[in-house]
Write a protein that holds these residues in place. Structure first.
Motif, PDB file in Angstrom:
ATOM      1  N   MET A 155     110.604  76.237  70.234  1.00  0.00           N
ATOM      2  CA  MET A 155     109.286  75.806  69.728  1.00  0.00           C
ATOM      3  C   MET A 155     109.471  75.153  68.369  1.00  0.00           C
ATOM      4  N   HIS A 156     108.868  73.980  68.195  1.00  0.00           N
ATOM      5  CA  HIS A 156     108.885  73.233  66.937  1.00  0.00           C
ATOM      6  C   HIS A 156     107.822  72.144  67.062  1.00  0.00           C
ATOM      7  N   PRO A 157     107.609  71.324  66.042  1.00  0.00           N
ATOM      8  CA  PRO A 157     106.523  70.338  66.141  1.00  0.00           C
ATOM      9  C   PRO A 157     106.643  69.389  67.341  1.00  0.00           C
ATOM     10  N   MET A 158     107.851  69.174  67.859  1.00  0.00           N
ATOM     11  CA  MET A 158     108.011  68.265  68.996  1.00  0.00           C
ATOM     12  C   MET A 158     107.965  69.001  70.335  1.00  0.00           C
ATOM     13  N   LEU A 159     107.763  70.319  70.309  1.00  0.00           N
ATOM     14  CA  LEU A 159     107.635  71.104  71.549  1.00  0.00           C
ATOM     15  C   LEU A 159     106.720  72.288  71.203  1.00  0.00           C
ATOM     16  N   GLN A 160     105.431  72.052  71.314  1.00  0.00           N
ATOM     17  CA  GLN A 160     104.467  72.989  70.708  1.00  0.00           C
ATOM     18  C   GLN A 160     104.165  74.196  71.592  1.00  0.00           C
ATOM     19  N   GLN A 161     104.454  74.125  72.877  1.00  0.00           N
ATOM     20  CA  GLN A 161     104.399  75.297  73.773  1.00  0.00           C
ATOM     21  C   GLN A 161     103.028  75.981  73.750  1.00  0.00           C
ATOM     22  N   ASP A 162     101.966  75.196  73.860  1.00  0.00           N
ATOM     23  CA  ASP A 162     100.626  75.782  73.754  1.00  0.00           C
ATOM     24  C   ASP A 162     100.328  76.793  74.872  1.00  0.00           C
ATOM     25  N   ALA A 163     100.822  76.531  76.094  1.00  0.00           N
ATOM     26  CA  ALA A 163     100.520  77.444  77.206  1.00  0.00           C
ATOM     27  C   ALA A 163     101.203  78.794  76.980  1.00  0.00           C
ATOM     28  N   LEU A 164     102.463  78.768  76.553  1.00  0.00           N
ATOM     29  CA  LEU A 164     103.167  80.033  76.312  1.00  0.00           C
ATOM     30  C   LEU A 164     102.545  80.788  75.132  1.00  0.00           C
ATOM     31  N   LEU A 165     102.107  80.051  74.123  1.00  0.00           N
ATOM     32  CA  LEU A 165     101.479  80.709  72.976  1.00  0.00           C
ATOM     33  C   LEU A 165     100.141  81.340  73.383  1.00  0.00           C
ATOM     34  N   ALA A 166      99.405  80.675  74.252  1.00  0.00           N
ATOM     35  CA  ALA A 166      98.124  81.241  74.719  1.00  0.00           C
ATOM     36  C   ALA A 166      98.386  82.550  75.468  1.00  0.00           C
ATOM     37  N   ASP A 167      99.450  82.600  76.280  1.00  0.00           N
ATOM     38  CA  ASP A 167      99.791  83.833  77.003  1.00  0.00           C
ATOM     39  C   ASP A 167     100.131  84.942  76.004  1.00  0.00           C
ATOM     40  N   ALA A 168     100.893  84.593  74.960  1.00  0.00           N
ATOM     41  CA  ALA A 168     101.296  85.588  73.945  1.00  0.00           C
ATOM     42  C   ALA A 168     100.071  86.144  73.213  1.00  0.00           C
TER      43      ALA A 168
END
Ligand SMILES: NC(=O)c1ccc[n+]([C@@H]2O[C@H](COP(=O)([O-])OP(=O)(O)OC[C@H]3O[C@@H](n4cnc5c(N)ncnc54)[C@H](OP(=O)(O)O)[C@@H]3O)[C@@H](O)[C@H]2O)c1
Length: 269
Positions: A155-168
């Motif tokens: 995860m970093h600004p070029m791979l924001q991983q919003d779906a995984l963060l929402a699960d967390a």
């Protein structure tokens, strides 16, 4: 919020030289990091343990995480190889033990009860997973007696991983961001470079401050020498609304860790 964990950790992948590794871990602890991340696969657990012992910081003040190799995920191998990790690290408890990848010998029904057993024995404090996709997380939650404490993913600004963060956030565990500065590959992206210039900090600090500004996110940059100090300086960078909006708005995606068998390429496994 999930259980306690220092949100800035020190990554050690590719710290292959034993002296440089031990010295970098010692230096990181001296300048303020209180979380160290290693893995059986990095083959440096002994050096990481030595760095912790050679520092002036007490073992109980360091949050220590390691990861199981994908060939060590059968029940008995989880138990035995964790004991070997503890011996190499020179500790009697690991704060967070991750399944490094849901690959190879990973079998939720066999692997995960062994991690529960390690918690019961007091060998590990928390169960973690890494590179898990939503389907792996759901399956793991069904099997585990203990809560998932963290999912470590790129995860970093070029791979924001919003779906995984929402699960967390929904299930209240940490996302631990690996390759949090994308190994320096995007420091010249305008959103990062211009934000760094405006806030009078460095591009690495912008990447880390952006991660630490996100709820439920921790970050574990790997560094050597002056970079160790530069990166801890991210804790003093106050991101403002303009920076947040600019970086959140980046509309391209790049991974620095990728290979054909990676879990994000398969829809089922
Ligand atoms: N779970 C997983 O599958 C997985 C995968 C990858 C990584 N990880 C973990 O995450 C940690 C961090 O990820 P990473 O090592 O892939 O990438 P990273 O932390 O994004 O980048 C590390 C690289 O950037 C350089 N660097 C560090 N600080 C810098 C700075 N301020 N300015 C310029 N360059 C800088 C480092 O060089 P120097 O050493 O010379 O400073 C190193 O080459 C790893 O060490 C490991 O603990 C986990």
């Amino acid at each position: 919020m999930p259980g306690e964990m220092p949100r800035l950790g020190f990554g050690t992948y590719a710290h292959d030289d034993p002296e440089v590794c031990a010295e970098s871990v010692r230096q990181a602890l001296e300048v303020g990091y209180r979380h160290v991340d290693t893995a059986q696969g990095y083959e440096n657990e002994a050096d990481v343990g030595r760095g912790i012992r050679e520092s002036s910081v007490d073992r109980e003040d360091v949050f220590l995480a390691t990861k199981l190799l994908t060939e060590n995920l059968a029940y008995d191998d989880v138990i035995h190889s964790t004991k070997e990790s503890m011996d190499r690290l020179g500790v009697d408890t690991i704060d967070l033990l991750y399944v490094h990848w849901p690959l190879n010998t990973y079998d939720p029904a066999d692997t995960l009860p062994a991690l529960d057993e390690l918690v019961d024995r007091g060998w590990i404090r928390h169960v973690g997973v890494s590179n898990f996709e939503p389907r792996h997380l759901e399956e793991a939650r069904d099997v585990l007696e203990n809560p998932i404490f963290a999912n470590q993913v790129e995860m970093h600004p070029m791979l924001q991983q919003d779906a995984l963060l929402a699960d967390a956030r929904e299930h209240d565990y940490w996302v631990v961001a690996y390759s949090p500065i994308a190994r320096g590959e995007f420091f010249d992206h305008p959103a990062i470079a211009e934000t760094a210039a405006r806030l009078d900090c460095t591009p690495a600090q912008v990447c880390l401050a952006w991660l630490l500004d996100r709820e439920h996110v921790a970050a574990i940059p790997k560094a050597t020498g002056e970079h160790v100090v530069e990166n801890v300086g991210a804790l003093d960078v106050a991101l403002d609304a303009e920076a947040r909006e600019r970086i959140d708005g980046i509309d391209e995606e790049h991974r620095v860790v990728d290979f054909d068998e990676a879990p994000w390429h398969a829809t089922t496994d």
